[in-house]
Scaffold this motif. Structure first.
Motif, PDB file in Angstrom:
ATOM      1  N   LEU A 141      33.333 -30.478  33.150  1.00  0.00           N
ATOM      2  CA  LEU A 141      32.188 -30.524  34.055  1.00  0.00           C
ATOM      3  C   LEU A 141      32.094 -29.267  34.916  1.00  0.00           C
ATOM      4  CD1 LEU A 141      32.328 -34.277  35.136  1.00  0.00           C
ATOM      5  CD2 LEU A 141      30.607 -33.191  33.691  1.00  0.00           C
ATOM      6  N   ARG A 142      33.244 -28.704  35.277  1.00  0.00           N
ATOM      7  CA  ARG A 142      33.210 -27.457  36.055  1.00  0.00           C
ATOM      8  C   ARG A 142      32.633 -26.316  35.217  1.00  0.00           C
ATOM      9  NH1 ARG A 142      38.338 -28.969  37.999  1.00  0.00           N
ATOM     10  NH2 ARG A 142      39.326 -27.609  36.434  1.00  0.00           N
ATOM     11  N   ARG A 143      33.009 -26.266  33.947  1.00  0.00           N
ATOM     12  CA  ARG A 143      32.520 -25.201  33.079  1.00  0.00           C
ATOM     13  C   ARG A 143      31.044 -25.374  32.738  1.00  0.00           C
ATOM     14  NH1 ARG A 143      37.849 -25.485  30.678  1.00  0.00           N
ATOM     15  NH2 ARG A 143      37.106 -27.071  29.231  1.00  0.00           N
ATOM     16  N   ASP A 144      30.587 -26.629  32.658  1.00  0.00           N
ATOM     17  CA  ASP A 144      29.188 -26.881  32.276  1.00  0.00           C
ATOM     18  C   ASP A 144      28.641 -28.075  33.065  1.00  0.00           C
ATOM     19  OD1 ASP A 144      26.736 -27.091  31.096  1.00  0.00           O
ATOM     20  OD2 ASP A 144      27.459 -27.498  29.068  1.00  0.00           O
ATOM     21  N   PRO A 145      28.142 -27.859  34.289  1.00  0.00           N
ATOM     22  CA  PRO A 145      27.617 -28.962  35.109  1.00  0.00           C
ATOM     23  C   PRO A 145      26.405 -29.660  34.497  1.00  0.00           C
ATOM     24  CG  PRO A 145      28.018 -26.997  36.441  1.00  0.00           C
ATOM     25  CD  PRO A 145      28.138 -26.585  35.011  1.00  0.00           C
ATOM     26  N   SER A 146      25.758 -29.032  33.497  1.00  0.00           N
ATOM     27  CA  SER A 146      24.572 -29.639  32.883  1.00  0.00           C
ATOM     28  C   SER A 146      24.925 -30.793  31.946  1.00  0.00           C
ATOM     29  CB  SER A 146      23.788 -28.581  32.102  1.00  0.00           C
ATOM     30  OG  SER A 146      24.548 -28.113  30.985  1.00  0.00           O
TER      31      SER A 146
ATOM     32  N   VAL B 214      34.041 -36.050  12.332  1.00  0.00           N
ATOM     33  CA  VAL B 214      35.142 -36.126  13.298  1.00  0.00           C
ATOM     34  C   VAL B 214      35.148 -34.877  14.176  1.00  0.00           C
ATOM     35  CG1 VAL B 214      37.646 -36.184  13.574  1.00  0.00           C
ATOM     36  CG2 VAL B 214      36.555 -37.619  11.837  1.00  0.00           C
ATOM     37  N   ARG B 215      34.980 -33.706  13.559  1.00  0.00           N
ATOM     38  CA  ARG B 215      34.949 -32.459  14.326  1.00  0.00           C
ATOM     39  C   ARG B 215      33.772 -32.441  15.291  1.00  0.00           C
ATOM     40  NH1 ARG B 215      36.451 -29.921   9.335  1.00  0.00           N
ATOM     41  NH2 ARG B 215      34.260 -29.439   8.959  1.00  0.00           N
ATOM     42  N   THR B 216      32.625 -32.968  14.850  1.00  0.00           N
ATOM     43  CA  THR B 216      31.432 -32.964  15.697  1.00  0.00           C
ATOM     44  C   THR B 216      31.663 -33.741  16.985  1.00  0.00           C
ATOM     45  OG1 THR B 216      29.910 -32.733  13.820  1.00  0.00           O
ATOM     46  CG2 THR B 216      29.012 -33.684  15.844  1.00  0.00           C
ATOM     47  N   LEU B 217      32.228 -34.932  16.875  1.00  0.00           N
ATOM     48  CA  LEU B 217      32.443 -35.737  18.083  1.00  0.00           C
ATOM     49  C   LEU B 217      33.542 -35.163  18.965  1.00  0.00           C
ATOM     50  CD1 LEU B 217      32.074 -39.557  17.306  1.00  0.00           C
ATOM     51  CD2 LEU B 217      30.766 -38.148  18.869  1.00  0.00           C
ATOM     52  N   TRP B 218      34.604 -34.613  18.358  1.00  0.00           N
ATOM     53  CA  TRP B 218      35.681 -34.047  19.167  1.00  0.00           C
ATOM     54  C   TRP B 218      35.268 -32.747  19.843  1.00  0.00           C
ATOM     55  CZ3 TRP B 218      39.479 -36.305  21.348  1.00  0.00           C
ATOM     56  CH2 TRP B 218      40.146 -37.391  20.750  1.00  0.00           C
ATOM     57  N   ARG B 219      34.299 -32.021  19.278  1.00  0.00           N
ATOM     58  CA  ARG B 219      33.845 -30.778  19.898  1.00  0.00           C
ATOM     59  C   ARG B 219      32.806 -31.013  20.987  1.00  0.00           C
ATOM     60  NH1 ARG B 219      33.182 -27.146  14.344  1.00  0.00           N
ATOM     61  NH2 ARG B 219      35.413 -26.661  14.094  1.00  0.00           N
ATOM     62  N   ASP B 220      32.149 -32.162  20.959  1.00  0.00           N
ATOM     63  CA  ASP B 220      31.173 -32.485  21.998  1.00  0.00           C
ATOM     64  C   ASP B 220      31.905 -32.757  23.307  1.00  0.00           C
ATOM     65  OD1 ASP B 220      28.309 -33.339  22.696  1.00  0.00           O
ATOM     66  OD2 ASP B 220      29.487 -35.086  23.302  1.00  0.00           O
ATOM     67  N   LYS B 221      31.477 -32.105  24.389  1.00  0.00           N
ATOM     68  CA  LYS B 221      32.221 -32.167  25.648  1.00  0.00           C
ATOM     69  C   LYS B 221      32.203 -33.550  26.284  1.00  0.00           C
ATOM     70  CE  LYS B 221      33.408 -27.905  25.441  1.00  0.00           C
ATOM     71  NZ  LYS B 221      34.809 -27.556  25.086  1.00  0.00           N
ATOM     72  N   LEU B 222      31.205 -34.353  25.984  1.00  0.00           N
ATOM     73  CA  LEU B 222      31.188 -35.741  26.460  1.00  0.00           C
ATOM     74  C   LEU B 222      31.854 -36.665  25.448  1.00  0.00           C
ATOM     75  CD1 LEU B 222      27.551 -35.928  27.883  1.00  0.00           C
ATOM     76  CD2 LEU B 222      29.663 -35.884  29.202  1.00  0.00           C
ATOM     77  N   GLY B 223      31.579 -36.405  24.171  1.00  0.00           N
ATOM     78  CA  GLY B 223      32.153 -37.252  23.131  1.00  0.00           C
ATOM     79  C   GLY B 223      33.665 -37.179  23.097  1.00  0.00           C
ATOM     80  N   GLN B 224      34.242 -35.984  23.342  1.00  0.00           N
ATOM     81  CA  GLN B 224      35.695 -35.841  23.249  1.00  0.00           C
ATOM     82  C   GLN B 224      36.414 -36.629  24.336  1.00  0.00           C
ATOM     83  OE1 GLN B 224      36.178 -31.516  25.512  1.00  0.00           O
ATOM     84  NE2 GLN B 224      35.874 -31.574  23.305  1.00  0.00           N
ATOM     85  N   ILE B 225      35.814 -36.705  25.529  1.00  0.00           N
ATOM     86  CA  ILE B 225      36.449 -37.452  26.611  1.00  0.00           C
ATOM     87  C   ILE B 225      36.397 -38.946  26.335  1.00  0.00           C
ATOM     88  CG2 ILE B 225      36.374 -38.003  29.070  1.00  0.00           C
ATOM     89  CD1 ILE B 225      37.340 -35.157  28.381  1.00  0.00           C
ATOM     90  N   SER B 226      35.214 -39.453  26.001  1.00  0.00           N
ATOM     91  CA  SER B 226      35.084 -40.888  25.736  1.00  0.00           C
ATOM     92  C   SER B 226      35.886 -41.292  24.500  1.00  0.00           C
ATOM     93  CB  SER B 226      33.607 -41.266  25.568  1.00  0.00           C
ATOM     94  OG  SER B 226      32.978 -40.443  24.610  1.00  0.00           O
ATOM     95  N   LEU B 227      35.960 -40.401  23.498  1.00  0.00           N
ATOM     96  CA  LEU B 227      36.733 -40.702  22.291  1.00  0.00           C
ATOM     97  C   LEU B 227      38.224 -40.732  22.602  1.00  0.00           C
ATOM     98  CD1 LEU B 227      36.586 -41.266  19.279  1.00  0.00           C
ATOM     99  CD2 LEU B 227      36.533 -38.806  18.860  1.00  0.00           C
ATOM    100  N   ALA B 228      38.681 -39.809  23.443  1.00  0.00           N
ATOM    101  CA  ALA B 228      40.091 -39.798  23.829  1.00  0.00           C
ATOM    102  C   ALA B 228      40.466 -41.078  24.580  1.00  0.00           C
ATOM    103  CB  ALA B 228      40.397 -38.577  24.693  1.00  0.00           C
ATOM    104  N   VAL B 229      39.579 -41.520  25.480  1.00  0.00           N
ATOM    105  CA  VAL B 229      39.866 -42.710  26.287  1.00  0.00           C
ATOM    106  C   VAL B 229      39.891 -43.968  25.428  1.00  0.00           C
ATOM    107  CG1 VAL B 229      39.009 -44.197  28.135  1.00  0.00           C
ATOM    108  CG2 VAL B 229      39.005 -41.730  28.427  1.00  0.00           C
TER     109      VAL B 229
END
Length: 433
Positions: A414-419, A227-242
């Motif tokens: 995305l502003r903090r990490d455009p990659s 659970v922590r792994t997905l919530w800490r991932d910058k893409l995973g946390q957004i899609s998981l929240a949605v």
């Protein structure tokens, strides 16, 4: 798409349709038994609670065996719950005891559904490469949402006076059932059997995972790490929240539409439940259109989720059948369009970081936990005797506000990490294990 993928879709559509049709039949059965009004959201709550309670274990179970076999076993558990509900009068219980048995039987179906879900979604990532995940998910997610809505419609159709009278007119049926709810439950059992037949035909994907942990305490500790792994991932946390917000809102909206149809439009349970079928048509369109969006542009659909909350707040303003249908069509289309790409992105990141079964278990845990919270909030508002139109406005404002916050959150990432965009579509799985 491979032939096995279509079998997965068929099994999922039938099994999910039966789950939701059984919910309506269970409501009708509780009404026949003169059960309390709060029993309806309580059944939905118990169903969702199974996902939360078993989240740490079902991922390991799904990754331990061929997923087609897991789907068959868990579907058999759903059939058991359906038959237990059918036999509610066979245990010598009082009328109150029978209503609790109906609720417990639906909770057993929830246990089967909780164990079924990681296998259902996990096998998609095993069958399809990353570039086909949005397309595959547009079908799976579209069928899932449609089956949820059509299941509600079919349940209402089965308990309607015309259909139930026709079913009870047959001599063979009268030997088994005596009420519309019982007749509906019997028919739904055969739908579950159809899903089981599809499960048996799903081919082995020949993808294996490392031996899974069997110690319950260690499984819970490991799951917390997932659970922590997905919530800490910058893409995973957004899609998981949605997706968490979407499924919590969707389950609550199902209850809201039924109550709205009864109190605002004057419909009975059978006709009010069929309103969700109108939204299904919009969901089909939205899901198909979403299939054209590449995985790399999944984040671009976030504003559509906020717009859906605005549209929901217009429900108290409509009365005429055509305006009601149009509003539900638009709501369904917006829901299908924004959740499919986000679900595909979440499954992709979950597959890359964890594994098919564990990532879906994390997703289900968060989504069903939100269902518990939102359905509980809805139940409290009912107990406070708030008008349904007031509840709808509160609900729409909540969805719109939370989606706006998620959009701000995603843009900040995305502003903090455009990659981050470069991580979408990468190959591999289990990189965080």
């Amino acid at each position: 798409m491979k032939r096995g993928f279509y079998l997965v879709m068929g099994a999922q559509a039938l099994s999910s349709l039966a789950d939701n049709a059984l919910f309506i039949a269970a409501i009708a059965l509780i009404q026949e038994l003169h059960g309390p009004d709060w029993m309806t959201p309580a059944m939905k709550w118990c169903f969702a609670a199974s996902y939360v309670a078993l989240a740490a274990f079902v991922g390991a179970f799904a990754d331990s065996y061929p997923k087609g076999r897991v789907m068959f076993i868990t579907n058999a558990l759903k059939v058991t719950g359906c038959l237990l509900m059918f036999c509610y009068a066979s245990f010598g219980l009082s009328s109150t005891g029978q209503t609790y048995l109906v609720c417990a039987a639906y909770a057993l179906v929830g246990i089967g559904a909780a164990a079924y879900s990681p296998a259902k979604y996990g096998i998609v990532t095993e069958m399809l490469p990353p570039h086909l995940l949005v397309k595959g998910n547009s079908w799976i997610e579209g069928l899932t949402v449609i089956s949820i809505i059509l299941g509600t419609v079919v349940g209402g159709w089965l308990i309607s006076s015309s259909v139930s009278s026709w079913l009870l007119a047959h001599e063979w049926a009268r030997t088994l059932v005596s009420t519309p709810a019982e007749a509906a439950i019997l028919v739904i059992a055969f739908v579950y059997l159809g899903a089981a037949a599809c499960n048996l035909l799903i081919p082995h994907t020949h993808i294996t995972y490392p031996p899974q942990q069997k110690n319950p305490i260690k499984l819970i500790a490991t799951f917390r790490g997932y659970v922590r792994t997905l919530w800490r991932d910058k893409l995973g946390q957004i899609s998981l929240a949605v997706t968490t917000l979407f499924w919590g809102a969707g389950a609550t909206l199902q209850l809201i539409v039924i109550e709205w149809g009864r109190s605002h439009l004057g419909y009975g349970l059978d006709k009010a439940s069929m309103l969700m079928g109108v939204a299904a048509l919009g969901t089909v369109v939205g899901s198909v259109l979403a299939g054209r969006i590449p995985l790399t542009r999944a984040l671009s659909v976030l504003p559509v989720g906020a717009l859906m909350g605005v549209v929901v707040m217009m429900m108290p303003l409509v009365y005429s059948p055509w305006s009601v249908y149009l509003l539900l069509l638009i709501t369904g289309a917006l829901a299908g369009f924004f959740v499919v790409p986000m679900n595909a992105l979440l499954q992709h990141r979950g597959h890359v970081l964890l594994s098919a079964g564990h990532s879906i278990a994390v997703q289900n845990f968060n989504e069903q936990l939100n269902i518990l919270l939102m359905v509980a909030a809805y139940t409290i508002m009912l107990k406070l005797h708030l008008p349904i139109n007031t509840i709808i406005v509160i609900f729409g404002l909540l969805v719109t506000t939370l989606m706006a916050l998620v959009i701000i959150w995603a843009r900040a990432n995305l502003r903090r990490d455009p990659s981050l965009h470069g991580l979408i579509g990468q190959e591999g799985h289990g990189k965080a294990l």
